[in-house]
Scaffold this motif. Structure first.
Motif, PDB file in Angstrom:
ATOM      1  N   HIS A 122       0.831  -1.207   0.000  1.00 27.72           N
ATOM      2  CA  HIS A 122       0.000   0.000   0.000  1.00 27.72           C
ATOM      3  C   HIS A 122       0.864   1.255   0.000  1.00 27.72           C
ATOM      4  CE1 HIS A 122      -4.013  -1.460  -0.021  1.00 27.72           C
ATOM      5  NE2 HIS A 122      -3.903  -2.140   1.116  1.00 27.72           N
ATOM      6  N   HIS A 123       1.965   1.213   0.691  1.00 30.54           N
ATOM      7  CA  HIS A 123       2.854   2.370   0.733  1.00 30.54           C
ATOM      8  C   HIS A 123       3.397   2.690  -0.656  1.00 30.54           C
ATOM      9  CE1 HIS A 123       5.292   5.300   2.839  1.00 30.54           C
ATOM     10  NE2 HIS A 123       6.298   4.939   2.073  1.00 30.54           N
ATOM     11  N   PHE A 124       3.572   1.656  -1.480  1.00 29.80           N
ATOM     12  CA  PHE A 124       4.120   1.863  -2.805  1.00 29.80           C
ATOM     13  C   PHE A 124       3.049   1.904  -3.891  1.00 29.80           C
ATOM     14  CE2 PHE A 124       7.788   0.264  -0.456  1.00 29.80           C
ATOM     15  CZ  PHE A 124       8.635   1.325  -0.672  1.00 29.80           C
ATOM     16  N   GLY A 125       1.790   1.972  -3.491  1.00 28.99           N
ATOM     17  CA  GLY A 125       0.716   2.161  -4.453  1.00 28.99           C
ATOM     18  C   GLY A 125       0.311   0.921  -5.223  1.00 28.99           C
ATOM     19  N   LEU A 126       0.606  -0.253  -4.725  1.00 31.24           N
ATOM     20  CA  LEU A 126       0.193  -1.476  -5.404  1.00 31.24           C
ATOM     21  C   LEU A 126      -1.289  -1.732  -5.159  1.00 31.24           C
ATOM     22  CD1 LEU A 126       3.189  -3.839  -4.561  1.00 31.24           C
ATOM     23  CD2 LEU A 126       2.858  -2.437  -6.594  1.00 31.24           C
ATOM     24  N   SER A 127      -1.930  -2.353  -6.124  1.00 33.79           N
ATOM     25  CA  SER A 127      -3.347  -2.681  -5.997  1.00 33.79           C
ATOM     26  C   SER A 127      -3.513  -3.916  -5.114  1.00 33.79           C
ATOM     27  CB  SER A 127      -3.957  -2.960  -7.371  1.00 33.79           C
ATOM     28  OG  SER A 127      -3.465  -4.196  -7.877  1.00 33.79           O
ATOM     29  N   ASP A 128      -4.736  -4.131  -4.644  1.00 37.44           N
ATOM     30  CA  ASP A 128      -5.014  -5.340  -3.861  1.00 37.44           C
ATOM     31  C   ASP A 128      -4.733  -6.590  -4.696  1.00 37.44           C
ATOM     32  OD1 ASP A 128      -5.677  -4.039  -1.505  1.00 37.44           O
ATOM     33  OD2 ASP A 128      -7.809  -3.943  -1.989  1.00 37.44           O
ATOM     34  N   GLY A 129      -5.052  -6.547  -5.987  1.00 40.92           N
ATOM     35  CA  GLY A 129      -4.779  -7.675  -6.873  1.00 40.92           C
ATOM     36  C   GLY A 129      -3.290  -7.980  -6.967  1.00 40.92           C
ATOM     37  N   ASP A 130      -2.481  -6.913  -7.085  1.00 37.20           N
ATOM     38  CA  ASP A 130      -1.024  -7.091  -7.122  1.00 37.20           C
ATOM     39  C   ASP A 130      -0.534  -7.770  -5.846  1.00 37.20           C
ATOM     40  OD1 ASP A 130      -0.823  -5.789  -9.593  1.00 37.20           O
ATOM     41  OD2 ASP A 130      -0.382  -3.839  -8.659  1.00 37.20           O
ATOM     42  N   MET A 131      -1.065  -7.297  -4.723  1.00 37.88           N
ATOM     43  CA  MET A 131      -0.619  -7.845  -3.440  1.00 37.88           C
ATOM     44  C   MET A 131      -1.081  -9.283  -3.245  1.00 37.88           C
ATOM     45  SD  MET A 131      -0.704  -4.574  -0.895  1.00 37.88           S
ATOM     46  CE  MET A 131      -2.180  -3.786  -1.504  1.00 37.88           C
ATOM     47  N   GLU A 132      -2.284  -9.620  -3.714  1.00 38.71           N
ATOM     48  CA  GLU A 132      -2.755 -11.001  -3.638  1.00 38.71           C
ATOM     49  C   GLU A 132      -1.849 -11.924  -4.436  1.00 38.71           C
ATOM     50  OE1 GLU A 132      -6.882 -11.057  -4.801  1.00 38.71           O
ATOM     51  OE2 GLU A 132      -7.435  -9.743  -3.130  1.00 38.71           O
ATOM     52  N   ALA A 133      -1.415 -11.465  -5.614  1.00 37.04           N
ATOM     53  CA  ALA A 133      -0.511 -12.267  -6.453  1.00 37.04           C
ATOM     54  C   ALA A 133       0.829 -12.467  -5.751  1.00 37.04           C
ATOM     55  CB  ALA A 133      -0.327 -11.611  -7.812  1.00 37.04           C
ATOM     56  N   ILE A 134       1.332 -11.427  -5.095  1.00 34.01           N
ATOM     57  CA  ILE A 134       2.593 -11.520  -4.374  1.00 34.01           C
ATOM     58  C   ILE A 134       2.470 -12.504  -3.221  1.00 34.01           C
ATOM     59  CG2 ILE A 134       4.201 -10.241  -2.892  1.00 34.01           C
ATOM     60  CD1 ILE A 134       3.540  -7.812  -4.838  1.00 34.01           C
ATOM     61  N   GLU A 135       1.365 -12.412  -2.474  1.00 37.26           N
ATOM     62  CA  GLU A 135       1.142 -13.352  -1.370  1.00 37.26           C
ATOM     63  C   GLU A 135       1.074 -14.785  -1.865  1.00 37.26           C
ATOM     64  OE1 GLU A 135      -1.639 -12.497   1.921  1.00 37.26           O
ATOM     65  OE2 GLU A 135      -1.991 -10.631   0.816  1.00 37.26           O
ATOM     66  N   ALA A 136       0.395 -14.995  -3.000  1.00 38.34           N
ATOM     67  CA  ALA A 136       0.261 -16.350  -3.545  1.00 38.34           C
ATOM     68  C   ALA A 136       1.631 -16.900  -3.909  1.00 38.34           C
ATOM     69  CB  ALA A 136      -0.665 -16.341  -4.763  1.00 38.34           C
ATOM     70  N   ARG A 137       2.498 -16.047  -4.478  1.00 35.71           N
ATOM     71  CA  ARG A 137       3.848 -16.501  -4.831  1.00 35.71           C
ATOM     72  C   ARG A 137       4.669 -16.792  -3.590  1.00 35.71           C
ATOM     73  NH1 ARG A 137       6.402 -12.394  -8.674  1.00 35.71           N
ATOM     74  NH2 ARG A 137       8.191 -13.767  -8.410  1.00 35.71           N
ATOM     75  N   ALA A 138       4.449 -16.042  -2.507  1.00 41.06           N
ATOM     76  CA  ALA A 138       5.194 -16.275  -1.267  1.00 41.06           C
ATOM     77  C   ALA A 138       4.760 -17.577  -0.609  1.00 41.06           C
ATOM     78  CB  ALA A 138       4.989 -15.110  -0.301  1.00 41.06           C
ATOM     79  N   ASP A 139       3.503 -17.979  -0.825  1.00 46.77           N
ATOM     80  CA  ASP A 139       2.967 -19.206  -0.222  1.00 46.77           C
ATOM     81  C   ASP A 139       3.459 -20.471  -0.916  1.00 46.77           C
ATOM     82  OD1 ASP A 139       1.589 -17.840   1.716  1.00 46.77           O
ATOM     83  OD2 ASP A 139      -0.311 -17.837   0.620  1.00 46.77           O
ATOM     84  N   THR A 140       4.047 -20.314  -2.107  1.00 50.15           N
ATOM     85  CA  THR A 140       4.471 -21.507  -2.841  1.00 50.15           C
ATOM     86  C   THR A 140       5.881 -21.906  -2.499  1.00 50.15           C
ATOM     87  OG1 THR A 140       5.184 -20.190  -4.749  1.00 50.15           O
ATOM     88  CG2 THR A 140       2.933 -21.099  -4.772  1.00 50.15           C
TER      89      THR A 140
END
Length: 140
Positions: A122-140
């Motif tokens: 959020h501090h860097f202006g990413l969308s919720d969709g962007d952050m969900e994708a990042i979280e999904a990649r971190a979970d793998t």
């Protein structure tokens, strides 16, 4: 019915500040490199609760309202580091995180990752969709 060590909660304690720091460090290291690169040298702190100044600044009604907080310079404001400028920092608040975890169906590790991603994102202006994708990649 016998129980295994994994099932025996009778002897377990809530994660300490040191336990949460270890969990946060592992969660941050599991984030995709290009996402971590948004915040070089970030320092992650774990405290039991936000301080009174932060609670007032963030207009919190309770010390349990804030799970985490990012303080630093975003990409849009980045440039040469000014003398006396503090490094980018994230605070995770152990007691509010544990309270939230107790009330929801997710692992503590996933929750810590989620808060880290959102505090940086959020501090860097990413969308919720962007952050969900990042979280999904971190979970793998």
């Amino acid at each position: 019915m016998s129980t295994t060590a994994e099932d025996d909660w009778a002897g377990r304690h809530a994660p300490s500040l040191a336990d949460m720091e270890t969990l946060a460090r592992a969660a941050f290291e599991a984030l995709p490199e290009e996402f971590r690169a948004l915040c070089p040298g970030v320092i992650v702190h774990v405290e039991d609760f936000p301080d009174d100044e932060t609670l007032t600044e963030m207009d919190c009604a309770s010390e349990f309202d804030l799970l985490g907080l990012f303080r630093g310079i975003g990409l849009a404001q980045a440039g040469d580091i000014a003398t006396g400028q503090m490094p980018n920092q994230i605070w995770l608040y152990r007691r509010p995180l544990l309270d939230y975890w107790a009330e929801h169906e997710e692992t503590l590790g996933h929750l810590v990752t989620h808060v880290l991603v959102h505090e940086i994102g959020h501090h860097f202006g990413l969308s919720d969709g962007d952050m969900e994708a990042i979280e999904a990649r971190a979970d793998t």
